[in-house]
Design a protein around this motif. Structure first.
Motif, PDB file in Angstrom:
ATOM      1  N   LEU A   1      32.257  30.642 -37.644  1.00 47.48           N
ATOM      2  CA  LEU A   1      33.120  30.165 -36.084  1.00 47.48           C
ATOM      3  C   LEU A   1      32.156  28.637 -36.261  1.00 47.48           C
ATOM      4  O   LEU A   1      32.150  28.039 -34.814  1.00 47.48           O
ATOM      5  CB  LEU A   1      32.682  31.402 -35.534  1.00 47.48           C
ATOM      6  N   ALA A   2      31.211  28.828 -37.277  1.00 46.17           N
ATOM      7  CA  ALA A   2      30.152  27.673 -36.933  1.00 46.17           C
ATOM      8  C   ALA A   2      30.859  26.504 -36.845  1.00 46.17           C
ATOM      9  O   ALA A   2      31.698  26.333 -37.576  1.00 46.17           O
ATOM     10  CB  ALA A   2      29.104  27.916 -37.653  1.00 46.17           C
ATOM     11  N   THR A   3      30.248  24.872 -35.997  1.00 46.13           N
ATOM     12  CA  THR A   3      31.420  23.448 -36.121  1.00 46.13           C
ATOM     13  C   THR A   3      30.265  22.305 -36.331  1.00 46.13           C
ATOM     14  O   THR A   3      30.675  21.665 -36.971  1.00 46.13           O
ATOM     15  CB  THR A   3      31.655  23.595 -34.359  1.00 46.13           C
ATOM     16  N   GLN A   4      29.142  22.407 -37.105  1.00 41.15           N
ATOM     17  CA  GLN A   4      28.340  21.822 -37.734  1.00 41.15           C
ATOM     18  C   GLN A   4      28.577  20.929 -38.694  1.00 41.15           C
ATOM     19  O   GLN A   4      28.888  21.809 -39.311  1.00 41.15           O
ATOM     20  CB  GLN A   4      27.302  22.107 -37.421  1.00 41.15           C
ATOM     21  N   THR A   5      28.304  20.279 -38.912  1.00 43.78           N
ATOM     22  CA  THR A   5      28.767  19.246 -39.588  1.00 43.78           C
ATOM     23  C   THR A   5      28.092  19.140 -41.380  1.00 43.78           C
ATOM     24  O   THR A   5      26.291  19.653 -40.209  1.00 43.78           O
ATOM     25  CB  THR A   5      28.842  17.991 -39.548  1.00 43.78           C
ATOM     26  N   GLY A   6      27.883  18.951 -42.416  1.00 47.70           N
ATOM     27  CA  GLY A   6      27.287  19.418 -43.545  1.00 47.70           C
ATOM     28  C   GLY A   6      26.746  20.962 -43.617  1.00 47.70           C
ATOM     29  O   GLY A   6      25.240  20.736 -44.003  1.00 47.70           O
ATOM     30  N   ALA A   7      27.158  21.396 -43.552  1.00 46.17           N
ATOM     31  CA  ALA A   7      26.507  23.090 -43.611  1.00 46.17           C
ATOM     32  C   ALA A   7      26.513  23.111 -44.388  1.00 46.17           C
ATOM     33  O   ALA A   7      27.203  23.710 -45.981  1.00 46.17           O
ATOM     34  CB  ALA A   7      27.331  23.713 -42.661  1.00 46.17           C
ATOM     35  N   ILE A   8      25.275  24.207 -45.876  1.00 45.19           N
ATOM     36  CA  ILE A   8      25.662  25.199 -46.634  1.00 45.19           C
ATOM     37  C   ILE A   8      25.394  26.535 -46.227  1.00 45.19           C
ATOM     38  O   ILE A   8      24.440  27.149 -44.991  1.00 45.19           O
ATOM     39  CB  ILE A   8      24.264  24.641 -47.208  1.00 45.19           C
ATOM     40  N   ASN A   9      26.447  26.887 -46.489  1.00 41.95           N
ATOM     41  CA  ASN A   9      26.496  28.566 -46.678  1.00 41.95           C
ATOM     42  C   ASN A   9      27.344  29.057 -47.794  1.00 41.95           C
ATOM     43  O   ASN A   9      27.391  28.750 -48.774  1.00 41.95           O
ATOM     44  CB  ASN A   9      28.042  28.794 -45.952  1.00 41.95           C
ATOM     45  N   ILE A  10      25.694  30.333 -47.729  1.00 44.71           N
ATOM     46  CA  ILE A  10      25.143  30.833 -48.778  1.00 44.71           C
ATOM     47  C   ILE A  10      25.821  32.873 -48.425  1.00 44.71           C
ATOM     48  O   ILE A  10      25.623  32.409 -47.761  1.00 44.71           O
ATOM     49  CB  ILE A  10      24.176  30.876 -49.275  1.00 44.71           C
ATOM     50  N   GLY A  11      26.489  33.577 -49.182  1.00 40.61           N
ATOM     51  CA  GLY A  11      26.888  34.526 -49.304  1.00 40.61           C
ATOM     52  C   GLY A  11      26.573  34.988 -50.778  1.00 40.61           C
ATOM     53  O   GLY A  11      26.446  34.285 -51.905  1.00 40.61           O
ATOM     54  N   PRO A  12      26.649  36.420 -50.632  1.00 40.75           N
ATOM     55  CA  PRO A  12      26.500  37.536 -51.935  1.00 40.75           C
ATOM     56  C   PRO A  12      27.571  37.734 -52.927  1.00 40.75           C
ATOM     57  O   PRO A  12      28.802  37.576 -52.317  1.00 40.75           O
ATOM     58  CB  PRO A  12      25.942  38.675 -51.471  1.00 40.75           C
ATOM     59  N   LYS A  13      27.216  37.346 -53.833  1.00 44.42           N
ATOM     60  CA  LYS A  13      28.606  37.429 -54.883  1.00 44.42           C
ATOM     61  C   LYS A  13      28.970  38.923 -55.252  1.00 44.42           C
ATOM     62  O   LYS A  13      30.838  39.676 -55.202  1.00 44.42           O
ATOM     63  CB  LYS A  13      27.554  36.605 -56.608  1.00 44.42           C
ATOM     64  N   LEU A  14      28.111  40.005 -54.887  1.00 41.44           N
ATOM     65  CA  LEU A  14      28.722  41.356 -55.108  1.00 41.44           C
ATOM     66  C   LEU A  14      28.550  41.221 -53.627  1.00 41.44           C
ATOM     67  O   LEU A  14      27.430  41.991 -52.443  1.00 41.44           O
ATOM     68  CB  LEU A  14      27.482  41.962 -55.765  1.00 41.44           C
ATOM     69  N   TRP A  15      29.686  41.722 -52.995  1.00 41.53           N
ATOM     70  CA  TRP A  15      29.918  42.945 -51.611  1.00 41.53           C
ATOM     71  C   TRP A  15      29.476  43.714 -51.476  1.00 41.53           C
ATOM     72  O   TRP A  15      28.669  44.479 -50.356  1.00 41.53           O
ATOM     73  CB  TRP A  15      31.070  42.023 -51.051  1.00 41.53           C
ATOM     74  N   TRP A  16      30.184  45.311 -52.981  1.00 43.47           N
ATOM     75  CA  TRP A  16      30.487  45.892 -52.641  1.00 43.47           C
ATOM     76  C   TRP A  16      30.416  46.721 -54.008  1.00 43.47           C
ATOM     77  O   TRP A  16      30.477  45.545 -55.126  1.00 43.47           O
ATOM     78  CB  TRP A  16      31.491  47.017 -52.269  1.00 43.47           C
TER      79      TRP A  16
ATOM     80  N   HIS B   1      34.404  27.671 -51.273  1.00 45.59           N
ATOM     81  CA  HIS B   1      33.920  26.356 -50.301  1.00 45.59           C
ATOM     82  C   HIS B   1      32.202  27.299 -50.343  1.00 45.59           C
ATOM     83  O   HIS B   1      31.530  25.857 -49.758  1.00 45.59           O
ATOM     84  CB  HIS B   1      34.988  25.723 -49.737  1.00 45.59           C
ATOM     85  N   TRP B   2      32.525  28.529 -50.146  1.00 43.05           N
ATOM     86  CA  TRP B   2      30.585  28.561 -49.698  1.00 43.05           C
ATOM     87  C   TRP B   2      29.803  28.875 -50.819  1.00 43.05           C
ATOM     88  O   TRP B   2      30.543  28.635 -52.368  1.00 43.05           O
ATOM     89  CB  TRP B   2      31.019  30.048 -49.177  1.00 43.05           C
ATOM     90  N   ILE B   3      28.644  28.609 -51.250  1.00 44.45           N
ATOM     91  CA  ILE B   3      28.235  29.401 -52.029  1.00 44.45           C
ATOM     92  C   ILE B   3      28.225  30.734 -52.509  1.00 44.45           C
ATOM     93  O   ILE B   3      27.161  31.173 -51.480  1.00 44.45           O
ATOM     94  CB  ILE B   3      26.564  28.509 -52.459  1.00 44.45           C
ATOM     95  N   THR B   4      27.803  31.463 -53.514  1.00 44.40           N
ATOM     96  CA  THR B   4      27.270  32.669 -53.775  1.00 44.40           C
ATOM     97  C   THR B   4      26.488  32.445 -54.982  1.00 44.40           C
ATOM     98  O   THR B   4      26.296  32.206 -55.894  1.00 44.40           O
ATOM     99  CB  THR B   4      28.748  33.102 -54.517  1.00 44.40           C
ATOM    100  N   ILE B   5      25.069  33.576 -54.356  1.00 47.45           N
ATOM    101  CA  ILE B   5      24.421  34.172 -55.326  1.00 47.45           C
ATOM    102  C   ILE B   5      24.477  35.301 -55.720  1.00 47.45           C
ATOM    103  O   ILE B   5      24.754  36.583 -55.118  1.00 47.45           O
ATOM    104  CB  ILE B   5      23.045  33.819 -54.313  1.00 47.45           C
TER     105      ILE B   5
END
Length: 288
Positions: free
Chosen positions: A257-272, A284-288
């Motif tokens: 829901l964020a609207t700022q431009t140029g965002a770097i969004n990182i989430g976990p590759k393993l969720w469960w 289009h986000w980055i997974t680690i």
């Protein structure tokens, strides 16, 4: 007739409502409703009306009986969903949480049972969801002051979820110190972060394990939004430019829901912790 089962915490309710919204858009001539009976006897309550003022069409047990099993409460659904066979009018989310590419386009009476945590289901409804998932203005000094800073500075939100994951075989310890170490390092290498804002149900752990990783960058540990005020943390997340989320639908939405431009969004590759489980982190986000 399309009926979407809604159950879970606020973040999961938002995912299910997003599917509900997508079905309304793609099937304008059909009646789309929600099954809220699972909240009877459940440890959490339905919150979309309380938080966002969303008015939803509720299906009766009689309506549900045409397309699925009309469970009157959480316990009956919990046991019945494991024992009874799936009816042909039921669309049940895959066991590994993979995307069901026919879920939205499915024709005829259908009952949807799942969390549907992939933006592919509702990405074409972003305009509607941004309007409906609208947060009221802050009414207190602490949140107002921080919000003003987040809108002006290049801020990074970090979400850590621990308390209810401890001992949970499906979720626990998937986003431990190593994940946050790598994610913070990536942010520091690719953005000019001016402020880290940490949200968590275990602030003590965060101060112990994350503070040393932030070095000279200012960090604010948002520890004042407790109980019903917890939704304010999601609101604050949406005001940050960059995000490091937990394996939690709460921070997923705080990022989406964020609207700022140029965002770097990182989430976990393993969720469960489930074999071949598919992460809901967008491609289009980055997974680690």
């Amino acid at each position: 007739m399309k009926i979407v089962k809604i159950l879970g915490g606020l973040g999961n309710q938002m995912f299910q409502y997003a599917l509900y919204t997508a079905l309304q858009r793609h099937h304008p001539d059909e009646m789309v409703m929600a099954d809220l009976h699972g909240f009877n006897g459940y440890r959490r309550k339905y919150q979309l009306n309380e938080v966002f003022g969303i008015d939803i069409k509720q299906a009766t047990c009689g309506m549900i009986a045409h397309v699925a099993y009309p469970y009157p409460n959480f316990q009956s659904w919990r046991f019945g969903s494991r024992l009874l066979p799936k009816r042909r009018t039921m669309c049940v989310e895959p066991h590994n949480f993979a995307i069901d590419h026919e879920a939205i386009s499915r024709q005829g009476n259908t009952y949807y049972d799942g969390y549907w945590q992939h933006e592919e289901y509702f990405s074409d409804c972003r305009d509607i969801l941004m309007e409906r998932f609208h947060f009221p203005d802050f009414a207190d000094e602490a949140n107002t002051a921080l919000a003003q800073r987040l809108e002006k500075e290049e801020a990074v939100s970090i979400h850590v979820r621990r308390t209810d994951y401890i001992g949970d075989k499906l979720f626990y310890d998937l986003t431990a110190t190593d994940y946050y170490t790598q994610a913070i390092h990536y942010i520091r290498q690719h953005a000019q972060a001016q402020l880290f804002c940490i949200f968590s149900d275990d602030i003590v752990w965060c101060k112990t394990h994350l503070q040393p990783l932030l070095n000279d960058v200012e960090a604010i540990f948002a520890d004042w939004n407790n109980g019903k005020q917890g939704i304010q943390d999601m609101h604050l997340m949406t005001l940050c430019r960059h995000h490091i989320i937990a394996n939690s639908s709460f921070s997923w939405w705080g990022t989406w829901l964020a609207t700022q431009t140029g965002a770097i969004n990182i989430g976990p590759k393993l969720w469960w912790r489930r074999q071949a489980a598919v992460t809901p982190v967008p491609s289009h986000w980055i997974t680690i």
